[in-house]
Design a protein around this motif. Structure first.
Motif, PDB file in Angstrom:
ATOM      1  N   ARG A  26       0.837  -1.216   0.000  1.00 41.22           N
ATOM      2  CA  ARG A  26       0.000   0.000   0.000  1.00 41.22           C
ATOM      3  C   ARG A  26       0.858   1.247   0.000  1.00 41.22           C
ATOM      4  O   ARG A  26       0.540   2.239  -0.647  1.00 41.22           O
ATOM      5  CB  ARG A  26      -0.928  -0.018   1.223  1.00 41.22           C
ATOM      6  CG  ARG A  26      -2.094  -0.983   1.102  1.00 41.22           C
ATOM      7  CD  ARG A  26      -3.164  -0.607   2.112  1.00 41.22           C
ATOM      8  NE  ARG A  26      -2.662  -0.730   3.479  1.00 41.22           N
ATOM      9  CZ  ARG A  26      -2.756  -1.824   4.205  1.00 41.22           C
ATOM     10  NH1 ARG A  26      -3.338  -2.911   3.705  1.00 41.22           N
ATOM     11  NH2 ARG A  26      -2.286  -1.865   5.435  1.00 41.22           N
ATOM     12  N   ARG A  29       2.254   1.746  -3.510  1.00 47.21           N
ATOM     13  CA  ARG A  29       1.210   2.264  -4.403  1.00 47.21           C
ATOM     14  C   ARG A  29       0.902   3.723  -4.106  1.00 47.21           C
ATOM     15  O   ARG A  29       0.704   4.539  -5.006  1.00 47.21           O
ATOM     16  CB  ARG A  29      -0.060   1.415  -4.254  1.00 47.21           C
ATOM     17  CG  ARG A  29       0.082   0.005  -4.810  1.00 47.21           C
ATOM     18  CD  ARG A  29      -1.141  -0.810  -4.502  1.00 47.21           C
ATOM     19  NE  ARG A  29      -0.995  -2.183  -4.993  1.00 47.21           N
ATOM     20  CZ  ARG A  29      -1.851  -3.146  -4.730  1.00 47.21           C
ATOM     21  NH1 ARG A  29      -2.909  -2.911  -3.967  1.00 47.21           N
ATOM     22  NH2 ARG A  29      -1.648  -4.354  -5.219  1.00 47.21           N
ATOM     23  N   ARG A  30       0.881   4.053  -2.798  1.00 44.79           N
ATOM     24  CA  ARG A  30       0.590   5.434  -2.435  1.00 44.79           C
ATOM     25  C   ARG A  30       1.701   6.361  -2.920  1.00 44.79           C
ATOM     26  O   ARG A  30       1.442   7.454  -3.444  1.00 44.79           O
ATOM     27  CB  ARG A  30       0.451   5.559  -0.917  1.00 44.79           C
ATOM     28  CG  ARG A  30      -0.078   6.939  -0.476  1.00 44.79           C
ATOM     29  CD  ARG A  30      -0.179   7.043   1.030  1.00 44.79           C
ATOM     30  NE  ARG A  30      -1.013   6.010   1.582  1.00 44.79           N
ATOM     31  CZ  ARG A  30      -0.555   5.038   2.383  1.00 44.79           C
ATOM     32  NH1 ARG A  30       0.721   4.980   2.678  1.00 44.79           N
ATOM     33  NH2 ARG A  30      -1.367   4.140   2.869  1.00 44.79           N
ATOM     34  N   ARG A  31       2.968   5.913  -2.773  1.00 49.55           N
ATOM     35  CA  ARG A  31       4.080   6.741  -3.262  1.00 49.55           C
ATOM     36  C   ARG A  31       4.024   6.909  -4.767  1.00 49.55           C
ATOM     37  O   ARG A  31       4.305   7.973  -5.311  1.00 49.55           O
ATOM     38  CB  ARG A  31       5.412   6.111  -2.848  1.00 49.55           C
ATOM     39  CG  ARG A  31       5.780   6.335  -1.385  1.00 49.55           C
ATOM     40  CD  ARG A  31       7.275   6.118  -1.180  1.00 49.55           C
ATOM     41  NE  ARG A  31       7.670   4.758  -1.506  1.00 49.55           N
ATOM     42  CZ  ARG A  31       7.673   3.751  -0.643  1.00 49.55           C
ATOM     43  NH1 ARG A  31       7.304   3.955   0.608  1.00 49.55           N
ATOM     44  NH2 ARG A  31       8.048   2.538  -1.011  1.00 49.55           N
ATOM     45  N   GLY A  32       3.631   5.804  -5.463  1.00 46.98           N
ATOM     46  CA  GLY A  32       3.511   5.891  -6.916  1.00 46.98           C
ATOM     47  C   GLY A  32       2.437   6.874  -7.327  1.00 46.98           C
ATOM     48  O   GLY A  32       2.640   7.681  -8.244  1.00 46.98           O
ATOM     49  N   ARG A  33       1.299   6.830  -6.622  1.00 45.38           N
ATOM     50  CA  ARG A  33       0.222   7.782  -6.948  1.00 45.38           C
ATOM     51  C   ARG A  33       0.646   9.207  -6.637  1.00 45.38           C
ATOM     52  O   ARG A  33       0.364  10.136  -7.390  1.00 45.38           O
ATOM     53  CB  ARG A  33      -1.051   7.416  -6.172  1.00 45.38           C
ATOM     54  CG  ARG A  33      -1.754   6.164  -6.676  1.00 45.38           C
ATOM     55  CD  ARG A  33      -3.176   6.103  -6.120  1.00 45.38           C
ATOM     56  NE  ARG A  33      -3.151   5.989  -4.659  1.00 45.38           N
ATOM     57  CZ  ARG A  33      -3.153   4.860  -3.988  1.00 45.38           C
ATOM     58  NH1 ARG A  33      -3.173   3.714  -4.657  1.00 45.38           N
ATOM     59  NH2 ARG A  33      -3.143   4.847  -2.671  1.00 45.38           N
ATOM     60  N   ASP A  34       1.345   9.391  -5.505  1.00 40.73           N
ATOM     61  CA  ASP A  34       1.807  10.740  -5.153  1.00 40.73           C
ATOM     62  C   ASP A  34       2.809  11.270  -6.177  1.00 40.73           C
ATOM     63  O   ASP A  34       2.781  12.451  -6.543  1.00 40.73           O
ATOM     64  CB  ASP A  34       2.446  10.729  -3.759  1.00 40.73           C
ATOM     65  CG  ASP A  34       1.424  10.490  -2.664  1.00 40.73           C
ATOM     66  OD1 ASP A  34       0.217  10.632  -2.952  1.00 40.73           O
ATOM     67  OD2 ASP A  34       1.832  10.138  -1.537  1.00 40.73           O
ATOM     68  N   THR A  35       3.716  10.375  -6.629  1.00 36.36           N
ATOM     69  CA  THR A  35       4.697  10.791  -7.628  1.00 36.36           C
ATOM     70  C   THR A  35       4.020  11.192  -8.935  1.00 36.36           C
ATOM     71  O   THR A  35       4.344  12.206  -9.544  1.00 36.36           O
ATOM     72  CB  THR A  35       5.705   9.665  -7.882  1.00 36.36           C
ATOM     73  OG1 THR A  35       6.335   9.303  -6.649  1.00 36.36           O
ATOM     74  CG2 THR A  35       6.764  10.101  -8.880  1.00 36.36           C
ATOM     75  N   ALA A  36       3.046  10.359  -9.344  1.00 37.83           N
ATOM     76  CA  ALA A  36       2.321  10.672 -10.585  1.00 37.83           C
ATOM     77  C   ALA A  36       1.564  11.986 -10.450  1.00 37.83           C
ATOM     78  O   ALA A  36       1.550  12.806 -11.374  1.00 37.83           O
ATOM     79  CB  ALA A  36       1.363   9.528 -10.924  1.00 37.83           C
ATOM     80  N   ALA A  37       0.948  12.193  -9.277  1.00 38.33           N
ATOM     81  CA  ALA A  37       0.221  13.455  -9.070  1.00 38.33           C
ATOM     82  C   ALA A  37       1.173  14.640  -9.083  1.00 38.33           C
ATOM     83  O   ALA A  37       0.868  15.713  -9.625  1.00 38.33           O
ATOM     84  CB  ALA A  37      -0.535  13.399  -7.740  1.00 38.33           C
TER      85      ALA A  37
END
Length: 319
Positions: A26, A29-37
């Motif tokens: 999790r 995934r959260r870091r990946g979403r934050d990076t993409a954002a």
């Protein structure tokens, strides 16, 4: 076999439900979403940087090696554009004028900015009023500022010259006398840029830990000793930043000259950027103009690199 397969699926379910594994997944995934954002939010600025900064810079670098009038086909010129601008006496005079303007404006900006920032610490409730008054020229168009100073430098009606005559000093013809035209540009630049320097120095002064100044008072330091041995060393990061940005800005002076003289500036008033614009859009020699602009970029890169290399000897950072 069926029993074994069912056991494997059960172990897999148990493993996926393991609290030691799931939080890591999790978190990734959260870091990946934050990076993409983050990249999504930065995308407009990055796109503007590439289109309006990096792209023109690379295009100018390529043009520096070509002969091009802006309309026809380009022909490869090798290093001839560089030798042309470096051997031109007019460009050499413009380089001297640019350095002279920088020598006058940068220390003038920083000394007056620090002086008024120190005074503003004692302004009390009037601080916002003074801050607004000093910062107003910064947000005023350079063209409007130059138009005002064009009137102030008029030898016939200039209140500056009248004030000088009033105290018994000679009143120069600021924009026609070759000895005073660059100092005149420096005066205008200091007047317009003072507000920014003032705000930055005030922020630097407010970030100084008061315990250092209190310790200096307990040691019996005078106001001058506190300024010299405590305040200025702790302001050194601010001084470094302002010196770098001020030198870069001074090397790029153009707008005052164009408003004062249009495209007929005398040799004593021309700077490097003025020559770049005149060569490109007056002579339609975009190759030589690009070569000169690239040499200016290299000069600023070297000067900034020297400033950053020398900071280890005089800049003090506090945690």
């Amino acid at each position: 076999m069926a029993v074994s397969s069912a056991g494997s699926r059960a172990r897999a379910r148990l493993t996926s439900a393991d609290p030691d594994v799931h939080p890591d997944r999790r978190s990734r995934r959260r870091r990946g979403r934050d990076t993409a954002a983050g990249y999504l939010f930065l995308a407009p600025q990055l796109l503007g940087l590439v289109v309006f900064m990096v792209g023109p810079l690379l295009f100018a670098l390529v043009l520096a090696f070509y002969h091009w009038d802006g309309f026809g086909t380009r022909s490869f010129a090798g290093l001839s554009n560089f030798t042309e601008v470096m051997s031109s006496q007019r460009i050499q005079r413009a380089a001297v004028n640019t350095v002279w303007f920088t020598v006058l404006q940068v220390p003038g900006l920083m000394l007056t900015g620090l002086f008024f920032a120190l005074l503003m610490q004692r302004a009390g409730k009037l601080t916002p009023v003074y801050r607004l008054a000093f910062f107003a020229p910064v947000i005023t168009s350079s063209v409007a500022v130059a138009a005002i100073w064009l009137w102030l430098f008029n030898p016939d009606i200039s209140p500056v010259n009248n004030a000088l005559r009033g105290i018994g000093l000679p009143a120069p013809n600021w924009l026609q006398d070759a000895r005073f035209v660059i100092p005149a540009f420096a005066i205008v630049g200091i007047w317009q840029g003072l507000g920014y320097q003032l705000i930055m120095f005030m922020a630097g002064l407010q970030s100084i830990d008061r315990s250092f100044l209190e310790a200096a008072v307990l040691d019996g330091c005078s106001e001058w000793q506190k300024l010299r041995h405590v305040t200025i060393p702790l302001l050194s990061p601010t001084i470094l930043f302002l010196s770098i940005t001020s030198i870069i800005g001074s090397f790029q002076v153009f707008d005052y000259i164009y408003v004062f003289f249009d495209d007929r500036a005398p040799d004593s008033a021309r700077t490097i950027v003025y020559e770049v614009v005149r060569i490109a859009f007056g002579e339609f020699n975009f190759g030589a103009a690009s070569a000169l602009a690239f040499l200016l970029f290299l000069a600023l890169l070297v000067v900034t690199g020297c400033q950053l290399a020398a900071q280890k000897k005089w800049v003090h950072y506090t945690e």
